[in-house]
Design a protein around this motif. Structure first.
Motif, PDB file in Angstrom:
ATOM      1  N   LEU A  38       0.816  -1.212   0.000  1.00 12.18           N
ATOM      2  CA  LEU A  38       0.000   0.000   0.000  1.00 12.18           C
ATOM      3  C   LEU A  38       0.854   1.268   0.000  1.00 12.18           C
ATOM      4  O   LEU A  38       0.529   2.235  -0.696  1.00 12.18           O
ATOM      5  CB  LEU A  38      -0.943   0.008   1.215  1.00 12.18           C
ATOM      6  N   ILE A  39       1.929   1.269   0.755  1.00 14.11           N
ATOM      7  CA  ILE A  39       2.807   2.453   0.780  1.00 14.11           C
ATOM      8  C   ILE A  39       3.458   2.650  -0.590  1.00 14.11           C
ATOM      9  O   ILE A  39       3.498   3.767  -1.110  1.00 14.11           O
ATOM     10  CB  ILE A  39       3.847   2.337   1.902  1.00 14.11           C
ATOM     11  N   ALA A  87       9.783   0.749  12.313  1.00  9.63           N
ATOM     12  CA  ALA A  87      10.238   2.145  12.220  1.00  9.63           C
ATOM     13  C   ALA A  87      10.489   2.596  10.780  1.00  9.63           C
ATOM     14  O   ALA A  87      10.027   3.678  10.388  1.00  9.63           O
ATOM     15  CB  ALA A  87      11.473   2.361  13.084  1.00  9.63           C
ATOM     16  N   PRO A  88      11.181   1.825   9.926  1.00  6.21           N
ATOM     17  CA  PRO A  88      11.386   2.286   8.547  1.00  6.21           C
ATOM     18  C   PRO A  88      10.077   2.387   7.758  1.00  6.21           C
ATOM     19  O   PRO A  88       9.914   3.288   6.940  1.00  6.21           O
ATOM     20  CB  PRO A  88      12.298   1.220   7.921  1.00  6.21           C
ATOM     21  N   ILE A  89       9.146   1.496   8.058  1.00  3.22           N
ATOM     22  CA  ILE A  89       7.855   1.538   7.358  1.00  3.22           C
ATOM     23  C   ILE A  89       7.049   2.732   7.848  1.00  3.22           C
ATOM     24  O   ILE A  89       6.397   3.418   7.061  1.00  3.22           O
ATOM     25  CB  ILE A  89       7.092   0.205   7.562  1.00  3.22           C
ATOM     26  N   ASP A  91       8.303   5.498   8.914  1.00  5.47           N
ATOM     27  CA  ASP A  91       8.935   6.662   8.297  1.00  5.47           C
ATOM     28  C   ASP A  91       8.453   6.837   6.851  1.00  5.47           C
ATOM     29  O   ASP A  91       8.131   7.949   6.432  1.00  5.47           O
ATOM     30  CB  ASP A  91      10.457   6.504   8.336  1.00  5.47           C
ATOM     31  N   ALA A  92       8.387   5.753   6.105  1.00  5.07           N
ATOM     32  CA  ALA A  92       7.922   5.819   4.716  1.00  5.07           C
ATOM     33  C   ALA A  92       6.470   6.281   4.662  1.00  5.07           C
ATOM     34  O   ALA A  92       6.099   7.101   3.808  1.00  5.07           O
ATOM     35  CB  ALA A  92       8.087   4.458   4.034  1.00  5.07           C
ATOM     36  N   LEU A  93       5.640   5.791   5.562  1.00  7.60           N
ATOM     37  CA  LEU A  93       4.243   6.211   5.605  1.00  7.60           C
ATOM     38  C   LEU A  93       4.141   7.690   5.955  1.00  7.60           C
ATOM     39  O   LEU A  93       3.354   8.425   5.352  1.00  7.60           O
ATOM     40  CB  LEU A  93       3.460   5.350   6.601  1.00  7.60           C
ATOM     41  N   SER A  94       4.943   8.145   6.894  1.00  6.95           N
ATOM     42  CA  SER A  94       4.938   9.568   7.263  1.00  6.95           C
ATOM     43  C   SER A  94       5.332  10.443   6.075  1.00  6.95           C
ATOM     44  O   SER A  94       4.718  11.486   5.828  1.00  6.95           O
ATOM     45  CB  SER A  94       5.894   9.824   8.424  1.00  6.95           C
ATOM     46  N   ARG A  95       6.378  10.033   5.345  1.00  4.70           N
ATOM     47  CA  ARG A  95       6.795  10.807   4.161  1.00  4.70           C
ATOM     48  C   ARG A  95       5.693  10.830   3.109  1.00  4.70           C
ATOM     49  O   ARG A  95       5.467  11.856   2.468  1.00  4.70           O
ATOM     50  CB  ARG A  95       8.086  10.240   3.595  1.00  4.70           C
ATOM     51  N   LEU A  96       5.020   9.701   2.918  1.00  2.00           N
ATOM     52  CA  LEU A  96       3.930   9.658   1.945  1.00  2.00           C
ATOM     53  C   LEU A  96       2.789  10.578   2.376  1.00  2.00           C
ATOM     54  O   LEU A  96       2.229  11.308   1.552  1.00  2.00           O
ATOM     55  CB  LEU A  96       3.429   8.215   1.772  1.00  2.00           C
ATOM     56  N   GLN A  97       2.479  10.585   3.654  1.00  2.00           N
ATOM     57  CA  GLN A  97       1.423  11.474   4.153  1.00  2.00           C
ATOM     58  C   GLN A  97       1.791  12.937   3.949  1.00  2.00           C
ATOM     59  O   GLN A  97       0.950  13.747   3.535  1.00  2.00           O
ATOM     60  CB  GLN A  97       1.153  11.199   5.643  1.00  2.00           C
ATOM     61  N   MET A  98       3.046  13.277   4.238  1.00  2.00           N
ATOM     62  CA  MET A  98       3.492  14.669   4.035  1.00  2.00           C
ATOM     63  C   MET A  98       3.421  15.047   2.561  1.00  2.00           C
ATOM     64  O   MET A  98       2.985  16.151   2.219  1.00  2.00           O
ATOM     65  CB  MET A  98       4.922  14.853   4.559  1.00  2.00           C
ATOM     66  N   ALA A  99       3.849  14.157   1.687  1.00  6.07           N
ATOM     67  CA  ALA A  99       3.786  14.426   0.245  1.00  6.07           C
ATOM     68  C   ALA A  99       2.343  14.613  -0.191  1.00  6.07           C
ATOM     69  O   ALA A  99       2.036  15.512  -0.980  1.00  6.07           O
ATOM     70  CB  ALA A  99       4.448  13.296  -0.535  1.00  6.07           C
ATOM     71  N   TYR A 100       1.459  13.785   0.334  1.00 13.70           N
ATOM     72  CA  TYR A 100       0.039  13.908  -0.019  1.00 13.70           C
ATOM     73  C   TYR A 100      -0.504  15.278   0.378  1.00 13.70           C
ATOM     74  O   TYR A 100      -1.193  15.935  -0.394  1.00 13.70           O
ATOM     75  CB  TYR A 100      -0.774  12.793   0.645  1.00 13.70           C
ATOM     76  N   VAL A 101      -0.173  15.713   1.592  1.00 12.54           N
ATOM     77  CA  VAL A 101      -0.645  17.021   2.062  1.00 12.54           C
ATOM     78  C   VAL A 101      -0.105  18.117   1.157  1.00 12.54           C
ATOM     79  O   VAL A 101      -0.838  19.022   0.744  1.00 12.54           O
ATOM     80  CB  VAL A 101      -0.246  17.260   3.539  1.00 12.54           C
ATOM     81  N   GLN A 102       1.179  18.057   0.809  1.00 10.85           N
ATOM     82  CA  GLN A 102       1.769  19.077  -0.065  1.00 10.85           C
ATOM     83  C   GLN A 102       1.130  19.055  -1.447  1.00 10.85           C
ATOM     84  O   GLN A 102       0.821  20.101  -2.012  1.00 10.85           O
ATOM     85  CB  GLN A 102       3.276  18.874  -0.176  1.00 10.85           C
ATOM     86  N   LEU A 103       0.921  17.865  -2.007  1.00  8.32           N
ATOM     87  CA  LEU A 103       0.352  17.743  -3.355  1.00  8.32           C
ATOM     88  C   LEU A 103      -1.112  18.153  -3.400  1.00  8.32           C
ATOM     89  O   LEU A 103      -1.575  18.675  -4.406  1.00  8.32           O
ATOM     90  CB  LEU A 103       0.503  16.309  -3.869  1.00  8.32           C
ATOM     91  N   SER A 104      -1.830  17.905  -2.307  1.00  4.86           N
ATOM     92  CA  SER A 104      -3.251  18.259  -2.290  1.00  4.86           C
ATOM     93  C   SER A 104      -3.450  19.738  -1.959  1.00  4.86           C
ATOM     94  O   SER A 104      -4.558  20.238  -2.038  1.00  4.86           O
ATOM     95  CB  SER A 104      -4.019  17.371  -1.311  1.00  4.86           C
TER      96      SER A 104
END
Length: 137
Positions: A38-39, A87-89, A91-104
């Motif tokens: 999913l990530i 922890a690495p997963i 982190d990846a989910l957090s980065r994806l969430q941040m990217a989503y917020v920026q893109l939206s």
């Protein structure tokens, strides 16, 4: 019009092998693999992950959000048993969430079912001490 490929019939031996593999498989393994999938899919749908030599696909932010929501739900199921290993997963989910917020182009959506947390008045103890970096301050 193209005909679908003929349906493959499995032999009894192949079916026994598949069943033996299913007996070894754990639900936890499937949940972990689905979380990672999913990530990765969410990153692709956000246009963040493109295989070399390919054009980036059109962004699909609703699909990205659905991938994030699914990953967050699975993360909550897996975290009690795996803790720091995730922890690495996380982190990846957090980065994806941040990217989503920026893109939206806005703030993260707040679920109507979840009450908005109370915001404390003024800065917190870490921010007051000057040891916490806060963007724009």
């Amino acid at each position: 019009m193209t005909q679908p490929p003929p349906r493959q019939e499995f032999t009894e031996e192949e079916i026994r092998q598949i069943e033996a593999e299913m007996d070894k498989l754990r639900v936890d393994d499937v949940l972990l693999q689905t979380l990672v999938t999913l990530i990765n899919l969410g990153a692709r749908k956000a246009g963040l992950a493109t295989p070399p030599g390919e054009e980036p696909p059109a962004r699909d932010l609703p699909e990205t959000k659905q991938a994030i929501d699914g990953a967050r739900a699975l993360f909550a199921l897996l975290e009690p048993n795996h803790g720091e290993q995730l922890a690495p997963i996380k982190d990846a989910l957090s980065r994806l969430q941040m990217a989503y917020v920026q893109l939206s182009g806005g703030a993260p959506e707040v679920s109507e079912s979840a009450p908005e947390p109370d915001k404390p008045e003024g800065p917190g103890p870490a921010q007051s001490s000057g040891r916490l970096w806060v963007p724009g301050q």
